[in-house]
Design a protein around this motif. Structure first.
Motif, PDB file in Angstrom:
ATOM      1  N   LEU A 175       3.168 -12.921  14.759  1.00  0.00           N
ATOM      2  CA  LEU A 175       2.658 -12.377  16.012  1.00  0.00           C
ATOM      3  C   LEU A 175       1.288 -12.994  16.248  1.00  0.00           C
ATOM      4  O   LEU A 175       0.404 -12.901  15.386  1.00  0.00           O
ATOM      5  CB  LEU A 175       2.528 -10.851  15.937  1.00  0.00           C
ATOM      6  CG  LEU A 175       3.806 -10.052  15.684  1.00  0.00           C
ATOM      7  CD1 LEU A 175       3.473  -8.628  15.268  1.00  0.00           C
ATOM      8  CD2 LEU A 175       4.686 -10.058  16.927  1.00  0.00           C
ATOM      9  N   HIS A 176       1.107 -13.617  17.397  1.00  0.00           N
ATOM     10  CA  HIS A 176      -0.169 -14.272  17.683  1.00  0.00           C
ATOM     11  C   HIS A 176      -0.990 -13.393  18.625  1.00  0.00           C
ATOM     12  O   HIS A 176      -0.461 -12.549  19.350  1.00  0.00           O
ATOM     13  CB  HIS A 176       0.072 -15.654  18.295  1.00  0.00           C
ATOM     14  CG  HIS A 176      -1.179 -16.463  18.422  1.00  0.00           C
ATOM     15  ND1 HIS A 176      -2.077 -16.611  17.395  1.00  0.00           N
ATOM     16  CD2 HIS A 176      -1.699 -17.162  19.476  1.00  0.00           C
ATOM     17  CE1 HIS A 176      -3.074 -17.363  17.787  1.00  0.00           C
ATOM     18  NE2 HIS A 176      -2.878 -17.700  19.047  1.00  0.00           N
ATOM     19  N   THR A 177      -2.291 -13.627  18.637  1.00  0.00           N
ATOM     20  CA  THR A 177      -3.193 -12.809  19.451  1.00  0.00           C
ATOM     21  C   THR A 177      -2.888 -12.906  20.939  1.00  0.00           C
ATOM     22  O   THR A 177      -3.159 -11.960  21.687  1.00  0.00           O
ATOM     23  CB  THR A 177      -4.649 -13.206  19.202  1.00  0.00           C
ATOM     24  OG1 THR A 177      -4.787 -14.634  19.384  1.00  0.00           O
ATOM     25  CG2 THR A 177      -5.086 -12.842  17.788  1.00  0.00           C
ATOM     26  N   THR A 178      -2.323 -14.026  21.387  1.00  0.00           N
ATOM     27  CA  THR A 178      -1.968 -14.136  22.800  1.00  0.00           C
ATOM     28  C   THR A 178      -0.831 -13.199  23.178  1.00  0.00           C
ATOM     29  O   THR A 178      -0.589 -12.963  24.361  1.00  0.00           O
ATOM     30  CB  THR A 178      -1.568 -15.581  23.152  1.00  0.00           C
ATOM     31  OG1 THR A 178      -0.501 -16.004  22.284  1.00  0.00           O
ATOM     32  CG2 THR A 178      -2.745 -16.529  22.989  1.00  0.00           C
ATOM     33  N   GLU A 179      -0.155 -12.653  22.170  1.00  0.00           N
ATOM     34  CA  GLU A 179       0.946 -11.722  22.406  1.00  0.00           C
ATOM     35  C   GLU A 179       0.543 -10.265  22.172  1.00  0.00           C
ATOM     36  O   GLU A 179       1.337  -9.357  22.457  1.00  0.00           O
ATOM     37  CB  GLU A 179       2.123 -12.072  21.488  1.00  0.00           C
ATOM     38  CG  GLU A 179       2.666 -13.479  21.685  1.00  0.00           C
ATOM     39  CD  GLU A 179       3.598 -13.905  20.575  1.00  0.00           C
ATOM     40  OE1 GLU A 179       4.747 -14.277  20.880  1.00  0.00           O
ATOM     41  OE2 GLU A 179       3.179 -13.855  19.396  1.00  0.00           O
ATOM     42  N   LEU A 184       3.346 -14.137   8.255  1.00  0.00           N
ATOM     43  CA  LEU A 184       4.371 -13.854   7.261  1.00  0.00           C
ATOM     44  C   LEU A 184       4.364 -14.961   6.217  1.00  0.00           C
ATOM     45  O   LEU A 184       4.275 -16.143   6.557  1.00  0.00           O
ATOM     46  CB  LEU A 184       5.756 -13.759   7.909  1.00  0.00           C
ATOM     47  CG  LEU A 184       6.128 -12.422   8.557  1.00  0.00           C
ATOM     48  CD1 LEU A 184       5.251 -12.125   9.753  1.00  0.00           C
ATOM     49  CD2 LEU A 184       7.587 -12.409   8.973  1.00  0.00           C
ATOM     50  N   ALA A 185       4.457 -14.551   4.959  1.00  0.00           N
ATOM     51  CA  ALA A 185       4.538 -15.498   3.847  1.00  0.00           C
ATOM     52  C   ALA A 185       5.556 -14.949   2.863  1.00  0.00           C
ATOM     53  O   ALA A 185       5.246 -14.064   2.069  1.00  0.00           O
ATOM     54  CB  ALA A 185       3.183 -15.675   3.173  1.00  0.00           C
ATOM     55  N   GLY A 186       6.773 -15.443   2.955  1.00  0.00           N
ATOM     56  CA  GLY A 186       7.834 -14.864   2.150  1.00  0.00           C
ATOM     57  C   GLY A 186       8.014 -13.402   2.528  1.00  0.00           C
ATOM     58  O   GLY A 186       8.181 -13.073   3.702  1.00  0.00           O
ATOM     59  N   ASP A 187       7.920 -12.507   1.540  1.00  0.00           N
ATOM     60  CA  ASP A 187       8.078 -11.085   1.832  1.00  0.00           C
ATOM     61  C   ASP A 187       6.741 -10.361   1.924  1.00  0.00           C
ATOM     62  O   ASP A 187       6.676  -9.131   1.805  1.00  0.00           O
ATOM     63  CB  ASP A 187       8.983 -10.412   0.802  1.00  0.00           C
ATOM     64  CG  ASP A 187       8.392 -10.391  -0.600  1.00  0.00           C
ATOM     65  OD1 ASP A 187       7.330 -11.018  -0.817  1.00  0.00           O
ATOM     66  OD2 ASP A 187       8.999  -9.747  -1.481  1.00  0.00           O
ATOM     67  N   ALA A 188       5.664 -11.115   2.153  1.00  0.00           N
ATOM     68  CA  ALA A 188       4.339 -10.518   2.349  1.00  0.00           C
ATOM     69  C   ALA A 188       3.903 -10.705   3.794  1.00  0.00           C
ATOM     70  O   ALA A 188       4.100 -11.772   4.382  1.00  0.00           O
ATOM     71  CB  ALA A 188       3.315 -11.143   1.405  1.00  0.00           C
ATOM     72  N   GLY A 189       3.322  -9.664   4.360  1.00  0.00           N
ATOM     73  CA  GLY A 189       2.739  -9.748   5.690  1.00  0.00           C
ATOM     74  C   GLY A 189       1.228  -9.686   5.588  1.00  0.00           C
ATOM     75  O   GLY A 189       0.673  -9.009   4.716  1.00  0.00           O
ATOM     76  N   VAL A 190       0.552 -10.395   6.476  1.00  0.00           N
ATOM     77  CA  VAL A 190      -0.911 -10.395   6.515  1.00  0.00           C
ATOM     78  C   VAL A 190      -1.331 -10.036   7.936  1.00  0.00           C
ATOM     79  O   VAL A 190      -1.151 -10.824   8.868  1.00  0.00           O
ATOM     80  CB  VAL A 190      -1.497 -11.755   6.097  1.00  0.00           C
ATOM     81  CG1 VAL A 190      -3.018 -11.726   6.190  1.00  0.00           C
ATOM     82  CG2 VAL A 190      -1.062 -12.103   4.675  1.00  0.00           C
ATOM     83  N   LEU A 191      -1.873  -8.844   8.094  1.00  0.00           N
ATOM     84  CA  LEU A 191      -2.283  -8.305   9.379  1.00  0.00           C
ATOM     85  C   LEU A 191      -3.770  -8.568   9.569  1.00  0.00           C
ATOM     86  O   LEU A 191      -4.599  -8.045   8.821  1.00  0.00           O
ATOM     87  CB  LEU A 191      -1.987  -6.804   9.425  1.00  0.00           C
ATOM     88  CG  LEU A 191      -2.441  -6.019  10.645  1.00  0.00           C
ATOM     89  CD1 LEU A 191      -1.753  -6.518  11.908  1.00  0.00           C
ATOM     90  CD2 LEU A 191      -2.183  -4.529  10.431  1.00  0.00           C
ATOM     91  N   ALA A 234       7.807  -6.712   1.755  1.00  0.00           N
ATOM     92  CA  ALA A 234       7.557  -5.807   0.639  1.00  0.00           C
ATOM     93  C   ALA A 234       6.194  -5.140   0.785  1.00  0.00           C
ATOM     94  O   ALA A 234       6.005  -3.993   0.365  1.00  0.00           O
ATOM     95  CB  ALA A 234       7.621  -6.570  -0.680  1.00  0.00           C
ATOM     96  N   GLY A 235       5.228  -5.851   1.357  1.00  0.00           N
ATOM     97  CA  GLY A 235       3.881  -5.312   1.503  1.00  0.00           C
ATOM     98  C   GLY A 235       3.167  -5.973   2.658  1.00  0.00           C
ATOM     99  O   GLY A 235       3.503  -7.100   3.058  1.00  0.00           O
ATOM    100  N   VAL A 236       2.183  -5.278   3.199  1.00  0.00           N
ATOM    101  CA  VAL A 236       1.357  -5.799   4.290  1.00  0.00           C
ATOM    102  C   VAL A 236      -0.105  -5.699   3.874  1.00  0.00           C
ATOM    103  O   VAL A 236      -0.583  -4.617   3.501  1.00  0.00           O
ATOM    104  CB  VAL A 236       1.580  -5.029   5.608  1.00  0.00           C
ATOM    105  CG1 VAL A 236       0.638  -5.544   6.702  1.00  0.00           C
ATOM    106  CG2 VAL A 236       3.033  -5.144   6.056  1.00  0.00           C
ATOM    107  N   TYR A 237      -0.808  -6.830   3.931  1.00  0.00           N
ATOM    108  CA  TYR A 237      -2.227  -6.892   3.600  1.00  0.00           C
ATOM    109  C   TYR A 237      -3.050  -6.907   4.880  1.00  0.00           C
ATOM    110  O   TYR A 237      -2.574  -7.317   5.943  1.00  0.00           O
ATOM    111  CB  TYR A 237      -2.526  -8.151   2.776  1.00  0.00           C
ATOM    112  CG  TYR A 237      -2.015  -8.068   1.363  1.00  0.00           C
ATOM    113  CD1 TYR A 237      -2.863  -7.736   0.311  1.00  0.00           C
ATOM    114  CD2 TYR A 237      -0.682  -8.303   1.075  1.00  0.00           C
ATOM    115  CE1 TYR A 237      -2.394  -7.653  -0.991  1.00  0.00           C
ATOM    116  CE2 TYR A 237      -0.196  -8.224  -0.225  1.00  0.00           C
ATOM    117  CZ  TYR A 237      -1.066  -7.897  -1.259  1.00  0.00           C
ATOM    118  OH  TYR A 237      -0.600  -7.810  -2.540  1.00  0.00           O
ATOM    119  N   LEU A 238      -4.306  -6.492   4.749  1.00  0.00           N
ATOM    120  CA  LEU A 238      -5.186  -6.367   5.905  1.00  0.00           C
ATOM    121  C   LEU A 238      -6.353  -7.335   5.805  1.00  0.00           C
ATOM    122  O   LEU A 238      -6.964  -7.477   4.740  1.00  0.00           O
ATOM    123  CB  LEU A 238      -5.713  -4.927   5.975  1.00  0.00           C
ATOM    124  CG  LEU A 238      -6.590  -4.566   7.173  1.00  0.00           C
ATOM    125  CD1 LEU A 238      -5.792  -4.665   8.462  1.00  0.00           C
ATOM    126  CD2 LEU A 238      -7.162  -3.155   6.997  1.00  0.00           C
TER     127      LEU A 238
END
Length: 331
Positions: free
Chosen positions: A37-41, A50-57, A87-91
């Motif tokens: 998801l990009h900031t323009t959206e 997204l990196a494999g099963d990790a999300g970075v918010l 599996a997890g989301v980092y901030l």
């Protein structure tokens, strides 16, 4: 008084799911690290990598803890709905002053533990089938700048015999050049840690990674040293930060890029090329071209703009990153 918290972004889970589903072709094509998801959206409020099963918010405005947790959970639910369960989301908190705070407020800006789900200290993710080590909780930068994926693809497709990769970070451009058949690749960075990380990336692709190909130290000092030694390269990759503090004072890309071009041109072989990247929303592509031309003039070289490159489809309407390939004269 502290600044008031911003309202949560007005995007439902179905909205987020629909946006994430637009990237379905990337993992199908062998890329599992990308901008979901990009900031323009998202109205400029946040992005999700997204990196494999990790999300970075990444947050670009101030949300309260409950809003942060809710947004992370919504993103995880949307990713599952789009067929890319996490599996997890980092901030990552990215206020405008983050570049000044990164060394003194690291745990506040980039908490080492996920805000949602399970910890993923290290993930091996793919870009066009090439594996990279991603560390989602390690720092504001997780191991790969996904907006430069088309530029790394260009380097791999056009790799000449001798390549110099400056501001190398985890050596994505150097690895791309080596995979493209370059015979000699030098990666330069001011951090030993990220150069060692780059060697891990080389090893994942089964490539030899001798220490002599990873040059620790200030890029400007190394460019001067290489020029004195008479070393020249057929391709020089320039991917500097937009802002940095160093021995020589404060570096600002909008002001100082021409001087970098002049030094890089001095170690570019006759007929060689420069790949100049600039990550600065305030500088248009024409402004980068003017700085390249000014730098070439300082160096006594001549060149022509050969190719323009832009971020991939996971960065819709993005204007922050400019990349230009310049072919230099043969004299």
């Amino acid at each position: 008084m502290p600044a008031p918290h911003a309202p949560a972004p007005d995007l439902s889970v179905p909205d987020l799911t629909r946006l994430l589903a637009r990237r379905a072709g990337l993992p199908q094509g062998g890329t599992t690290v990308y901008r979901g998801l990009h900031t323009t959206e998202t109205g400029g409020v946040f992005s999700l990598d997204l990196a494999g099963d990790a999300g970075v918010l990444s947050l670009y405005t101030d949300l309260d803890p409950a809003q942060e947790a809710r947004l992370a959970a919504d993103c995880a639910q949307a990713a599952a709905g789009a067929g890319t369960p996490l599996a997890g989301v980092y901030l990552k908190r990215r206020p405008p002053e983050a570049r000044h705070l990164a060394n003194v407020a690291r745990d506040q800006l980039s908490p080492p533990e996920p805000v949602w789900g399970e910890a993923r200290g290290e993930v091996t993710a793919l870009e066009r089938g090439v594996p990279f080590v991603i560390r989602p909780g390690a720092d504001l930068s997780i191991g790969l700048f996904t907006d430069a994926r088309p530029m790394r693809a260009w380097v791999q497709a056009h790799a000449p015999a001798r390549v110099l990769n400056t501001f190398a970070y985890t050596c994505g451009f150097g690895l791309s050049a080596a995979l493209g058949g370059a015979g000699a690749v030098k990666n330069v960075d001011l951090s030993r840690k990220v150069l060692a990380w780059g060697q891990e990336n080389y090893a994942l692709s089964g490539l030899g990674a001798p220490d002599t190909d990873f040059l620790y130290g200030d890029v400007f000092e190394w460019l001067a040293r290489l020029r004195r030694r008479g070393d020249v390269f057929d391709l020089v990759v320039l991917d500097p930060p937009s802002f940095a503090r160093g021995k020589g004072g404060v570096w600002r890309s909008e002001r100082d890029y021409a001087a970098l071009i002049a030094q890089a041109a001095a170690v570019t072989a006759p007929g060689g090329r420069l790949l100049a990247l600039l990550n600065h929303a305030g500088v248009p592509a024409a402004g980068l071209a003017r700085q390249v031309e000014a730098g070439l003039l300082q160096s006594g070289r001549r060149g022509r703009l050969q190719t323009r490159l832009v971020p991939g489809e996971d960065y819709p309407q993005a204007t922050h990153l400019k990349a230009q390939v310049w072919a230099l004269d043969c004299g």
